[in-house]
Design an enzyme around this catalytic site. Structure first.
Site, PDB file in Angstrom:
ATOM      1  N   HIS A 155       0.827  -1.218   0.000  1.00  0.00           N
ATOM      2  CA  HIS A 155       0.000   0.000   0.000  1.00  0.00           C
ATOM      3  C   HIS A 155       0.856   1.261   0.000  1.00  0.00           C
ATOM      4  O   HIS A 155       0.349   2.343  -0.286  1.00  0.00           O
ATOM      5  CB  HIS A 155      -0.919  -0.002   1.226  1.00  0.00           C
ATOM      6  CG  HIS A 155      -2.001  -1.043   1.146  1.00  0.00           C
ATOM      7  ND1 HIS A 155      -3.317  -0.742   0.868  1.00  0.00           N
ATOM      8  CD2 HIS A 155      -1.961  -2.387   1.285  1.00  0.00           C
ATOM      9  CE1 HIS A 155      -4.041  -1.857   0.844  1.00  0.00           C
ATOM     10  NE2 HIS A 155      -3.233  -2.869   1.107  1.00  0.00           N
ATOM     11  N   ASP A 363       3.696   9.644  -0.906  1.00  0.00           N
ATOM     12  CA  ASP A 363       2.498   8.924  -0.466  1.00  0.00           C
ATOM     13  C   ASP A 363       2.208   7.777  -1.431  1.00  0.00           C
ATOM     14  O   ASP A 363       2.342   7.954  -2.644  1.00  0.00           O
ATOM     15  CB  ASP A 363       1.297   9.883  -0.461  1.00  0.00           C
ATOM     16  CG  ASP A 363       0.285   9.524   0.613  1.00  0.00           C
ATOM     17  OD1 ASP A 363       0.193   8.328   0.962  1.00  0.00           O
ATOM     18  OD2 ASP A 363      -0.417  10.429   1.096  1.00  0.00           O
TER      19      ASP A 363
HETATM   20  P1  ADP Z   1      -3.052   7.064   4.770  1.00  0.00           P
HETATM   21  O1  ADP Z   1      -3.501   5.668   4.433  1.00  0.00           O
HETATM   22  O2  ADP Z   1      -1.573   7.278   4.661  1.00  0.00           O
HETATM   23  O3  ADP Z   1      -3.557   7.574   6.080  1.00  0.00           O
HETATM   24  P2  ADP Z   1      -4.935   7.933   2.696  1.00  0.00           P
HETATM   25  O4  ADP Z   1      -5.225   9.324   2.220  1.00  0.00           O
HETATM   26  O5  ADP Z   1      -4.721   6.954   1.602  1.00  0.00           O
HETATM   27  O6  ADP Z   1      -3.681   8.046   3.658  1.00  0.00           O
HETATM   28  O7  ADP Z   1      -6.139   7.390   3.574  1.00  0.00           O
HETATM   29  C1  ADP Z   1      -6.550   8.054   4.722  1.00  0.00           C
HETATM   30  C2  ADP Z   1      -7.989   7.694   5.067  1.00  0.00           C
HETATM   31  O8  ADP Z   1      -8.220   8.103   6.410  1.00  0.00           O
HETATM   32  C3  ADP Z   1      -9.003   8.405   4.178  1.00  0.00           C
HETATM   33  O9  ADP Z   1     -10.076   7.545   3.923  1.00  0.00           O
HETATM   34  C4  ADP Z   1      -9.421   9.593   5.058  1.00  0.00           C
HETATM   35  O10 ADP Z   1     -10.740  10.040   4.808  1.00  0.00           O
HETATM   36  C5  ADP Z   1      -9.304   9.020   6.453  1.00  0.00           C
HETATM   37  N1  ADP Z   1      -8.994  10.097   7.423  1.00  0.00           N
HETATM   38  C6  ADP Z   1      -7.954  10.927   7.405  1.00  0.00           C
HETATM   39  N2  ADP Z   1      -8.039  11.821   8.419  1.00  0.00           N
HETATM   40  C7  ADP Z   1      -9.159  11.559   9.082  1.00  0.00           C
HETATM   41  C8  ADP Z   1      -9.826  12.132  10.217  1.00  0.00           C
HETATM   42  N3  ADP Z   1      -9.348  13.177  10.884  1.00  0.00           N
HETATM   43  N4  ADP Z   1     -10.970  11.592  10.614  1.00  0.00           N
HETATM   44  C9  ADP Z   1     -11.476  10.526   9.936  1.00  0.00           C
HETATM   45  N5  ADP Z   1     -10.916   9.951   8.866  1.00  0.00           N
HETATM   46  C10 ADP Z   1      -9.773  10.452   8.445  1.00  0.00           C
END
Ligand code: ADP
Length: 461
Positions: A155, A363
């Site tokens: 991932h 990322d």
């Molecule tokens: P990573 O897997 O590195 O965290 P991604 O952008 O691929 O990055 O996925 C992050 C996920 O977590 C997304 O679905 C996003 O909506 C969720 N997310 C990020 N910040 C928050 C938050 N403060 N509250 C709820 N969900 C969150």
């Protein structure tokens, strides 16, 4: 249809609606085929005597989970996975820490997972292992005589060979990775980095664009870009509750331009650079003072790792500095929210914001970029400002692509987004929406499983 066995560090909770899109997608796929999900239950226990797998059934899915010991949690999870592999894979050798104890714990936990999982497998099962915590699991299963098709999806990014070789364990780790039948990557860059490593450092050769002969194996190494469930996210952004929230956001009247960033508080997400870019926006285009607000939602993550504590302090200091320098009694330039927010609230905030600011330094994919697109009003959409170093940028050409290290570049892109005519916004958004539908969560999972299920004629994504 063959039974599917998913193995991941954390097992998704079918009762928990907050789970990310991919977890929901995997669970739906498991339910459809029938299958098993195996992994850590998120708990740690005092000693190895207390480690036992427990089973729970949910529809036709069996969830098999086990705890880690407190030592495993420190050395395997925090130490090797998040203190060594995560920074190396995100090109941050300066933050990586390598110790013998941590790498031994990584081997130990993977071997224990393999020992517990192997007797539960049926000969025809498709086994799909997820992410950097479990790279050697496939090789450990093979060592126990498992002959099933084994797939692995990474991932996170795969670094260039020159970065990877700095990790003391890299040879062993890559030999283990090469034991899978199918290895999936988020982007062409990641796939190419792995293939280059295999050819230059392991004596491998490419039999086809995506088929590698290495260490006596034929491995399909292909790109399967992860995605979201577009319709369900869009539905959250258009619910009556979302409408109320958006009206509230706009009625406050404090800002005419809402800019939003949503990221775990991770050093890979480029949050300090993002704040500095916003500051440059206010300096270069002072008409945005009292008109633009950056809402940065950054929930805590891995706080026991020092680099994460450091980034939190840096971000707090920077947002305080910008608010002190530019803010007024009727305007707060940066709104920094350090907690988790329900997904439907996020969807509403995305829809209510004219700019989605997604500027990681590195990322794997970045699903937030895709969620921002899915949440927009097609007739009056906002603009995505996207880092060229997010995996998503390989595909999302119609976003405003920026270099997150260059604060002026990001500031100019934000200004361009603010001034962009509606017609251009609509055209860009329509193209982006098409792309995230083409690479949605269902296609990601379906594409990988077709490749895993077809040994004779492996399919590229
Ligand atoms: P990573 O897997 O590195 O965290 P991604 O952008 O691929 O990055 O996925 C992050 C996920 O977590 C997304 O679905 C996003 O909506 C969720 N997310 C990020 N910040 C928050 C938050 N403060 N509250 C709820 N969900 C969150």
């Amino acid at each position: 249809m063959r039974r599917l066995v998913i193995v991941s560090n954390r097992v998704g909770d079918p009762d928990c609606a907050v789970s990310g899109g991919l977890a929901v997608c995997i669970f739906d796929g498991l339910r459809e085929r029938g299958g098993m999900w195996f992994g850590w239950n998120g708990e740690s226990v005092a000693s190895e005597d207390e480690i036992g797998a427990s089973c729970r059934r949910c529809d036709n899915v069996i969830l098999v989970t086990m705890p880690l010991t407190e030592g495993d949690y420190q050395e395997f999870y925090l130490g090797f996975c998040n203190g060594a592999l995560w920074p190396v894979h995100h090109y941050r050798l300066d933050l990586a820490r390598f110790t013998q104890e941590n790498s031994e714990a990584y081997r130990r936990v993977n071997e224990r997972f393999a020992a517990t999982l192997a007797p539960l497998l049926k000969p025809d099962d498709l086994v799909w292992v997820h992410d950097y915590h479990l790279i050697p699991l496939g090789a450990d299963l093979r060592a126990r005589g498992v002959r099933n098709r084994l797939g692995f999806f990474l991932h996170i990014p795969f670094p260039p060979p020159d970065v990877l070789v700095a990790m003391p364990e890299h040879e062993w780790l890559m030999n283990a990775l090469a034991r899978y039948d199918v290895i999936g990557f988020q982007t062409k860059t990641d796939q190419a980095n792995f293939c280059r490593f295999a050819c230059e450092h392991m004596g491998g050769e490419m039999a086809r664009d995506d088929v590698l002969r290495v260490a006596g194996n034929s491995v399909l190494a292909a790109v399967f870009p992860a995605g979201i469930n577009v319709d369900s996210f869009a539905a959250m952004a258009t619910s009556p509750e979302a409408e109320r929230r958006i009206q509230w956001l706009h009625r406050r009247g404090e800002a005419r331009v809402n800019i939003i960033g949503v990221d775990r508080l991770d050093y890979t997400k480029g949050l300090p650079d993002r704040l500095r870019s916003f500051k440059r926006l206010l300096e270069l285009y002072p008409q945005n003072c009292k008109a633009a607000t950056l809402m940065q939602i950054a929930p805590p993550t891995r706080e026991e790792v020092k680099a994460y504590a450091d980034i939190r302090h840096e971000l707090e200091a920077l947002s305080g500095e910008i608010n002190g320098q530019f803010g007024d009694f009727d305007w707060t330039p940066v709104r920094y929210v350090h907690r988790n927010v329900p997904r439907d609230t996020l969807a509403a905030l995305f829809r209510g914001s004219q700019i989605g600011l997604v500027t990681p330094l590195r990322d794997g994919m970045n699903l937030v970029a895709k969620e921002y697109i899915a949440a927009q009003d097609e007739t009056n959409p906002g603009v995505l400002v996207l880092s060229r170093f997010a995996g998503a940028a390989e595909d999302l050409d119609e976003a405003l692509i920026v270099n997150p290290y260059d604060a002026d570049d990001v500031a100019h892109a934000m200004q361009r987004a603010i001034e962009m005519p509606r017609e251009e916004r609509v055209a860009r958004h329509a193209a982006l929406l098409g792309r995230i539908r083409q690479h949605d969560a269902g296609n990601w999972m379906g594409g990988f499983l077709r490749a895993l299920d077809a040994p004779a004629r492996p399919l590229a994504a």
